[in-house]
Design a protein around this motif. Sequence first.
Motif, short mmCIF file in Angstrom:
data_model
loop_
_atom_site.label_atom_id
_atom_site.label_comp_id
_atom_site.label_asym_id
_atom_site.label_seq_id
_atom_site.Cartn_x
_atom_site.Cartn_y
_atom_site.Cartn_z
N ILE A 39 10.52 1.37 -3.20
CA ILE A 39 11.26 0.28 -3.95
C ILE A 39 10.42 -0.71 -4.48
CG2 ILE A 39 13.17 -1.11 -4.40
CD1 ILE A 39 14.43 -0.18 -1.68
N ILE A 40 10.04 -0.77 -5.72
CA ILE A 40 9.12 -1.61 -6.20
C ILE A 40 9.74 -2.86 -7.07
CG2 ILE A 40 7.26 -2.10 -7.68
CD1 ILE A 40 6.52 1.10 -6.90
N ALA A 41 10.08 -3.79 -6.76
CA ALA A 41 10.60 -4.96 -7.46
C ALA A 41 9.77 -5.90 -7.80
CB ALA A 41 11.85 -5.54 -6.75
N THR A 63 9.93 0.13 3.17
CA THR A 63 9.61 0.93 1.86
C THR A 63 9.77 0.18 0.46
OG1 THR A 63 11.78 1.91 1.66
CG2 THR A 63 10.17 2.93 2.88
N MET A 64 9.92 -1.35 0.54
CA MET A 64 10.35 -2.04 -0.44
C MET A 64 8.85 -2.92 -0.71
SD MET A 64 13.44 -4.54 -1.41
CE MET A 64 13.54 -5.79 -2.91
N ARG A 65 8.43 -3.39 -1.81
CA ARG A 65 7.32 -3.98 -2.15
C ARG A 65 8.05 -4.81 -3.50
NH1 ARG A 65 1.56 -1.56 -4.32
NH2 ARG A 65 0.75 -3.93 -4.63
N VAL A 66 7.41 -6.35 -3.24
CA VAL A 66 7.84 -7.23 -4.33
C VAL A 66 6.73 -7.76 -5.06
CG1 VAL A 66 9.00 -9.58 -4.92
CG2 VAL A 66 9.84 -7.90 -2.93
N ILE A 67 6.66 -8.01 -6.50
CA ILE A 67 5.46 -8.42 -7.09
C ILE A 67 5.98 -9.47 -7.83
CG2 ILE A 67 3.86 -7.95 -8.68
CD1 ILE A 67 3.50 -6.20 -6.41
N LEU A 85 2.34 1.04 -10.10
CA LEU A 85 2.13 0.96 -8.68
C LEU A 85 2.98 2.36 -8.13
CD1 LEU A 85 2.66 -2.58 -8.18
CD2 LEU A 85 0.41 -1.34 -7.79
N ALA A 86 3.78 2.82 -8.89
CA ALA A 86 4.71 3.92 -8.43
C ALA A 86 3.86 5.30 -7.90
CB ALA A 86 5.61 4.38 -9.33
#
Length: 657
Positions: A39-41, A63-67, A85-86
């Motif tokens: 998960i890329i937020a 498995t979650m990443r925040v930008i 980033l995916a």
Amino acid sequence: MTSPPDVSVVIAAYNAMPYLVKCVESVLEQSIGVERLEIIAVDDGSTDGTGEELDRFAARCPTMRVIHQENSGGPAQPRNVGLDLATGRYVFFLDADDWLGTEALERMVATADANGSDVVLGKMVGVGGRTVPVSMFRRNQPRTTVFDSNVYWALGPTKLFRRTLLEDLGLRFDPRLTVGQDQPFTATAYLNASVVSVVADYDCYYAVRRDDGGNNTSRPDGALRRLPFLRAVFDLLTREVEAGPKRDRLLRRHFQSDQREFLTHLLAETDPEQRAAVFEEFRGFVRAWCTEEVQRGMPAADRLRLWLIRSGRLDETLEVMRHTLEDRATPTVVEKGRVYGAYPYFRDPDVSAPDEVFDITGELAVRHHLSEVSWSGSRLRLRGHAAVDRLGGLDDGSELVLRERESGAEHRLPVTRTAAEPDAPRTGGEDAPAGFTAVVDPARAAAGAPLPRGLWDVFLNVVVRGVAKEARIGSQRSPEVPAGRQHRVVRPLDGLVTTYYTNPHGNLTLDVGGVKHPPPAAEVTAARWAPQERATLLLSGSVDVVGPLRLRATDGDGRTVDLPVETAEDGSFTCALRLGDEEVLPFGTWSLALRPDAEGAAAPLLALQGTLPAAGRRWWRRARPVYAKVRGTRKEVLLTVAPVHLGAAVRRAVGLR
């Protein structure tokens, strides 16, 4: 080496509270398992606590990443950051206002893996009054294209994309487009996809209408902001798709749907000079790409507006758009079998718009309902009601049309107009539709001759006020109408006539001669010897066929014997085999089947089957002992009739064998 995640879920978020909470939770609860996701937020400079809420979710989900970044002014740039980033095999773009059905990603990934799909659309549901595309979600489509389905009418990016497709194309959202940046992106993916799939049997994506209007792009300069992305998609289609019907189909989507959006925003434009300039640029698009072929099939209101745009009539165009948005009543004018919508400027000499752009004949729907589909002997009776929207119930002169699917051959049968049924729904504010009855006699339906072998689809040609409209019938029917297949014996035909309803649309069709439906097997439920007639075998059972039948006995030498059968309307049958007469059934082992008692020699056989205990009997035929034995399995029923060998009988009698 660690396997890549199945899906990279990219969430571009800007001031998305409180909707964001359900959005992210729906991803964490996916049945595919969060371990198969990344998960890329991307927090696009939110000021309402969106960034902090994303960090809280990420703290408990490995498995979650925040930008976090400064506000970019639109969703394009944060989506690109997430896409860069995916690492997943697939990428799914999820808007922060919306949420997913629990099984959405699992079903879409399974579909993509099974079909080699580059793009998968999951069925969308509007929440809170949000409008979503629907026409492409009427059925599952494992393998399709933009030219074979309506998927192009869904150009939002909230879909599953194969990441290698996006990387091979170098495809990214254009941040220079403040609105509509999803259309060139998705259109490019569609046009380059080897396979597009649609998951329509599960509610995958819930699109939410925000209470604060945060996902509404309506602004005074909304029309101006739409011009760049429209220019981009027109350039894309003319560059990527050869001129002709395929390109026309895709252009039609923009000149219908996006034209309405553009004019709706143009109505909100307060600067008259900008309004005129923006209108003139859109007019250039219409003159360059919106041909008569593109407009073909559009509703009259769209064709009228496009004619006015091409003619440079700004004020008249906006008046017609206002008429549509305010849902004003549009009178109808019926002339010479055509119906015209009297929109503003109909036959106005100062405007001189042609009647063709007001023609709504093709838009008027036939409303129909079947209350009865029943056989009486070898005739099929239909009863129901029908009307044409805005015109009323069918008149005398309406017809039933039987059209053979392969050849296109057709036969027309009379329809009798009757009084409207009490429960018939009203249509378009007009009187209740009229009732009708029709009788189909397959033995005479082809201009007095039997219907040839084939699949005969049933249509109703509804005539109202001199206007004829044809519709396929059967999909709307009463619960009392049998939903399954009905097999009927019609004597002059070689085979059976089967009525059935098509899948998935549920329309009525007659299968003459078993083109699609082979004859069903008959079930023998009992075999017993008559107590008063020693050599008479009584067979009884059931079969999903109604009509006269014969019992066909066939032996290994190819001999055949037909014997009488008594049948009933419920499909039950009985047969009395009087075997005492040698002429009824000669010696031999006979395989038994049922055969329609039709005139032709090619009538099909209905296999006779049923698990029966062996039952035998002896009697004398012409002073000679004879025996018969019947036995049944799940595959066949056999009857043996043979003389008794005296030597063997004597040995059995004295106990030697």
